[in-house]
Design an enzyme around this catalytic site. Structure first.
Site, PDB file in Angstrom:
ATOM      1  N   SER A 280      28.728 -12.793  18.900  1.00  0.00           N
ATOM      2  CA  SER A 280      29.829 -13.765  18.812  1.00  0.00           C
ATOM      3  C   SER A 280      30.934 -13.358  19.771  1.00  0.00           C
ATOM      4  O   SER A 280      31.125 -12.165  20.040  1.00  0.00           O
ATOM      5  CB  SER A 280      30.380 -13.814  17.389  1.00  0.00           C
ATOM      6  OG  SER A 280      31.570 -14.577  17.340  1.00  0.00           O
TER       7      SER A 280
ATOM      8  N   TYR B 170      34.332  -9.088  10.529  1.00  0.00           N
ATOM      9  CA  TYR B 170      33.251  -9.817  11.217  1.00  0.00           C
ATOM     10  C   TYR B 170      33.252  -9.430  12.702  1.00  0.00           C
ATOM     11  O   TYR B 170      32.195  -9.146  13.288  1.00  0.00           O
ATOM     12  CB  TYR B 170      33.487 -11.324  11.051  1.00  0.00           C
ATOM     13  CG  TYR B 170      32.514 -12.210  11.785  1.00  0.00           C
ATOM     14  CD1 TYR B 170      31.250 -12.466  11.275  1.00  0.00           C
ATOM     15  CD2 TYR B 170      32.866 -12.825  13.002  1.00  0.00           C
ATOM     16  CE1 TYR B 170      30.362 -13.302  11.950  1.00  0.00           C
ATOM     17  CE2 TYR B 170      31.990 -13.650  13.685  1.00  0.00           C
ATOM     18  CZ  TYR B 170      30.736 -13.892  13.153  1.00  0.00           C
ATOM     19  OH  TYR B 170      29.861 -14.712  13.821  1.00  0.00           O
TER      20      TYR B 170
HETATM   21  N1  LIG Z   1      28.772 -20.972  13.663  1.00  0.00           N
HETATM   22  C1  LIG Z   1      29.579 -20.327  14.495  1.00  0.00           C
HETATM   23  O1  LIG Z   1      30.710 -20.765  14.812  1.00  0.00           O
HETATM   24  C2  LIG Z   1      29.129 -19.031  15.126  1.00  0.00           C
HETATM   25  C3  LIG Z   1      29.879 -18.523  16.191  1.00  0.00           C
HETATM   26  C4  LIG Z   1      29.475 -17.330  16.783  1.00  0.00           C
HETATM   27  C5  LIG Z   1      28.361 -16.668  16.317  1.00  0.00           C
HETATM   28  N2  LIG Z   1      27.658 -17.190  15.257  1.00  0.00           N
HETATM   29  C6  LIG Z   1      26.495 -16.439  14.794  1.00  0.00           C
HETATM   30  O2  LIG Z   1      25.359 -17.259  14.896  1.00  0.00           O
HETATM   31  C7  LIG Z   1      24.361 -16.779  13.975  1.00  0.00           C
HETATM   32  C8  LIG Z   1      23.755 -17.956  13.240  1.00  0.00           C
HETATM   33  O3  LIG Z   1      24.753 -18.556  12.433  1.00  0.00           O
HETATM   34  P1  LIG Z   1      24.863 -20.136  12.259  1.00  0.00           P
HETATM   35  O4  LIG Z   1      26.126 -20.549  12.904  1.00  0.00           O
HETATM   36  O5  LIG Z   1      23.585 -20.785  12.682  1.00  0.00           O
HETATM   37  O6  LIG Z   1      25.130 -20.265  10.710  1.00  0.00           O
HETATM   38  P2  LIG Z   1      24.166 -20.616   9.474  1.00  0.00           P
HETATM   39  O7  LIG Z   1      23.451 -21.892   9.722  1.00  0.00           O
HETATM   40  O8  LIG Z   1      25.032 -20.479   8.278  1.00  0.00           O
HETATM   41  O9  LIG Z   1      23.087 -19.450   9.535  1.00  0.00           O
HETATM   42  C9  LIG Z   1      23.272 -18.173   9.009  1.00  0.00           C
HETATM   43  C10 LIG Z   1      21.887 -17.693   8.637  1.00  0.00           C
HETATM   44  O10 LIG Z   1      21.916 -16.316   8.275  1.00  0.00           O
HETATM   45  C11 LIG Z   1      20.986 -16.178   7.210  1.00  0.00           C
HETATM   46  N3  LIG Z   1      21.250 -14.953   6.475  1.00  0.00           N
HETATM   47  C12 LIG Z   1      22.446 -14.449   6.107  1.00  0.00           C
HETATM   48  N4  LIG Z   1      22.274 -13.277   5.483  1.00  0.00           N
HETATM   49  C13 LIG Z   1      20.930 -13.046   5.454  1.00  0.00           C
HETATM   50  C14 LIG Z   1      20.124 -12.001   4.950  1.00  0.00           C
HETATM   51  N5  LIG Z   1      20.671 -10.946   4.327  1.00  0.00           N
HETATM   52  N6  LIG Z   1      18.785 -12.085   5.098  1.00  0.00           N
HETATM   53  C15 LIG Z   1      18.224 -13.128   5.729  1.00  0.00           C
HETATM   54  N7  LIG Z   1      18.941 -14.154   6.228  1.00  0.00           N
HETATM   55  C16 LIG Z   1      20.277 -14.108   6.099  1.00  0.00           C
HETATM   56  C17 LIG Z   1      21.213 -17.424   6.365  1.00  0.00           C
HETATM   57  O11 LIG Z   1      20.129 -17.603   5.478  1.00  0.00           O
HETATM   58  P3  LIG Z   1      20.175 -18.650   4.237  1.00  0.00           P
HETATM   59  O12 LIG Z   1      19.806 -19.986   4.837  1.00  0.00           O
HETATM   60  O13 LIG Z   1      19.138 -18.126   3.310  1.00  0.00           O
HETATM   61  O14 LIG Z   1      21.571 -18.617   3.702  1.00  0.00           O
HETATM   62  C18 LIG Z   1      21.263 -18.453   7.471  1.00  0.00           C
HETATM   63  O15 LIG Z   1      19.967 -18.812   7.882  1.00  0.00           O
HETATM   64  C19 LIG Z   1      25.060 -15.744  13.089  1.00  0.00           C
HETATM   65  O16 LIG Z   1      24.736 -14.455  13.537  1.00  0.00           O
HETATM   66  C20 LIG Z   1      26.533 -16.016  13.352  1.00  0.00           C
HETATM   67  O17 LIG Z   1      27.323 -14.866  13.135  1.00  0.00           O
HETATM   68  C21 LIG Z   1      28.000 -18.358  14.671  1.00  0.00           C
END
Ligand SMILES: NC(=O)c1ccc[n+]([C@@H]2O[C@H](COP(=O)([O-])OP(=O)(O)OC[C@H]3O[C@@H](n4cnc5c(N)ncnc54)[C@H](OP(=O)(O)O)[C@@H]3O)[C@@H](O)[C@H]2O)c1
Length: 253
Positions: free
Chosen positions: A146, A159
């Site tokens: 991120s 975070y």
């Molecule tokens: N959205 C943003 O603005 C943003 C910005 C920068 C970086 N990111 C990064 O992008 C990545 C993906 O996030 P996203 O935005 O796509 O959000 P998201 O749709 O909420 O995805 C997060 C995922 O992490 C999984 N997860 C969390 N803890 C886990 C664990 N202990 N074991 C297995 N799975 C786990 C969740 O599983 P469940 O479906 O089972 O809950 C979900 O699939 C993350 O690393 C996040 O930090 C996001």
């Protein structure tokens, strides 16, 4: 020229496969006929995603249910992934939690859980996968970090720490395995409209997961090292990192 069907990976492992960014990326790869092994903690979500990918043209799709915080089981899970796919061309580490900064700054146990999911778990997975790719002298590892890891801010520094530490780990890993034909791609998105940010007010800087997926696949195809997505975040974070600490510490960010 960018020719997805020739430059993109065919055997794809996704850790945290129910992530909205991961799903958008997988859908684009499915359209090129890629095969998948999906790992996540919700069987219902993975079954639905597997069905969706098959409908979109994927080859074989298999799933594995696990909580990725449990690092002792990573090795066995990854060996199963290799057996299911035959070999892995591209592994995407996508799982993560935003956490609650207010609670985490008051309670170390909560901070530790964020660091486990966002930093230690990806370090464990990346270590195994980089060694696997190194043995093959081929392969791409993509890890979603991120922009929050570029500088600590009072509103989300737990975070941010998890992602900043991950960035440094990936820099070192890349420095070790690049010469062995292994790509280590650090993916640094800005704000993305996904379930993780659903509680935030969405401004003009919010991107759609499809934009991030396009950027990831372009970076994989062209064997990039670090990619800011959308690219506007590279100059934004350059400016934020350039602010002197004496001023930055008094700002509300
Ligand atoms: N959205 C943003 O603005 C943003 C910005 C920068 C970086 N990111 C990064 O992008 C990545 C993906 O996030 P996203 O935005 O796509 O959000 P998201 O749709 O909420 O995805 C997060 C995922 O992490 C999984 N997860 C969390 N803890 C886990 C664990 N202990 N074991 C297995 N799975 C786990 C969740 O599983 P469940 O479906 O089972 O809950 C979900 O699939 C993350 O690393 C996040 O930090 C996001």
């Amino acid at each position: 020229m960018y020719k997805p069907s020739t430059l993109l990976p065919k055997k794809v492992l996704i850790l945290g496969a129910s992530s909205a960014i991961a799903v958008a990326t997988a859908r684009k790869l499915a359209a090129t006929g890629a095969s998948f092994h999906l790992v996540g903690r919700s069987e219902a979500k993975l079954l639905a995603i597997a069905c969706d990918l098959e409908t979109r043209g994927a080859g074989a799709v298999s799933i594995h249910i696990m909580n990725l915080d449990y690092t002792p089981a990573h090795g066995e899970m990854l060996e199963i992934a290799v057996k299911r796919l035959g070999h892995i061309d591209f592994a995407l580490i996508a799982h993560g939690v935003l956490g609650d900064q207010q609670k985490a700054q008051a309670d170390y146990d909560r901070a530790e859980r964020i660091l486990l999911t966002n930093f230690l778990s990806p370090v464990s997975l990346s270590t195994w996968l980089a060694n696997y790719f190194e043995g093959r002298e081929a392969g791409s590892l993509g890890v979603i970090s991120s922009v929050a890891g570029d500088r600590g801010r009072k509103s989300n520094y737990i975070y941010g720490t998890s992602k900043g530490a991950l960035n440094i780990f990936l820099d070192g890993l890349r420095n070790r395995v690049d010469r062995r034909g292994v790509q280590v791609l650090t993916i640094r998105p800005g704000f993305v409209a996904t379930p993780m940010t659903a509680h935030l007010k969405q401004g003009p800087l919010f991107a759609h997961p499809n934009q991030i997926a396009d950027g990831i696949l372009h970076a994989v195809a062209f064997r990039k090292d670090i990619v800011y997505l959308p690219p506007i975040w590279r100059p934004i974070m350059f400016l934020i990192r350039s602010i002197p600490e004496s001023i930055f510490k008094r700002m509300n960010m």
